[in-house]
Design an enzyme around this catalytic site. Structure first.
Site, PDB file in Angstrom:
ATOM      1  CB  VAL A  38      -2.647  -5.094  -5.677  1.00 63.81           C
ATOM      2  CG1 VAL A  38      -1.825  -6.378  -5.728  1.00 63.81           C
ATOM      3  CG2 VAL A  38      -2.895  -4.654  -4.242  1.00 63.81           C
ATOM      4  CB  CYS A  39       0.348  -4.373 -10.571  1.00 69.51           C
ATOM      5  SG  CYS A  39       2.003  -3.887 -10.061  1.00 69.51           S
ATOM      6  CE1 TYR A  40      -0.043 -10.852 -13.238  1.00 64.49           C
ATOM      7  CE2 TYR A  40       0.010  -8.697 -14.288  1.00 64.49           C
ATOM      8  CZ  TYR A  40      -0.521  -9.970 -14.186  1.00 64.49           C
ATOM      9  OH  TYR A  40      -1.532 -10.348 -15.021  1.00 64.49           O
TER      10      TYR A  40
END
Length: 106
Positions: A64-66
């Site tokens: 998960v990132c932005y």
């Protein structure tokens, strides 16, 4: 050929209670501390070596990132380290927070 798969927030939501599911969040520490997907652990350059050493390479692992962009590179890297089932979360934490605010840990 891509070595990781894409997962959308609905698919992650369906699989959230899987015991073996590993969720790693690669956002910066402050943002991670303000809110993250339930069950996720923070993955940074500082703890990457430990994570790789202790990880179950066969566990489904979601990065998960932005917004779902840098997670693709990270997922690709994990796949190159012999992880067998790696996903990049499309839409990232931004999308997750919009759709499933009840599954945001602080």
């Amino acid at each position: 050929m891509t070595s990781f798969q894409h997962m959308n927030v609905a698919q992650l939501h369906e699989r959230l209670n899987e015991e073996s599911l590993v969720i790693v969040d690669i956002r910066d520490p402050n943002t991670f501390a303000q809110g993250r997907v339930t069950k996720s652990q923070h993955l940074t350059n500082d703890n990457l070596a430990d994570f790789l050493r202790e990880a179950d390479l066969d566990a489904p692992t979601v990065v998960v990132c932005y917004h779902g962009n840098s997670s693709q590179q990270a997922a690709d890297f994990l796949a190159s380290q012999d992880f067998t089932e790696v996903y990049s979360l499309d839409g990232g934490f931004t999308q997750w927070q919009l759709v499933y605010p009840e599954h945001v840990e602080k």
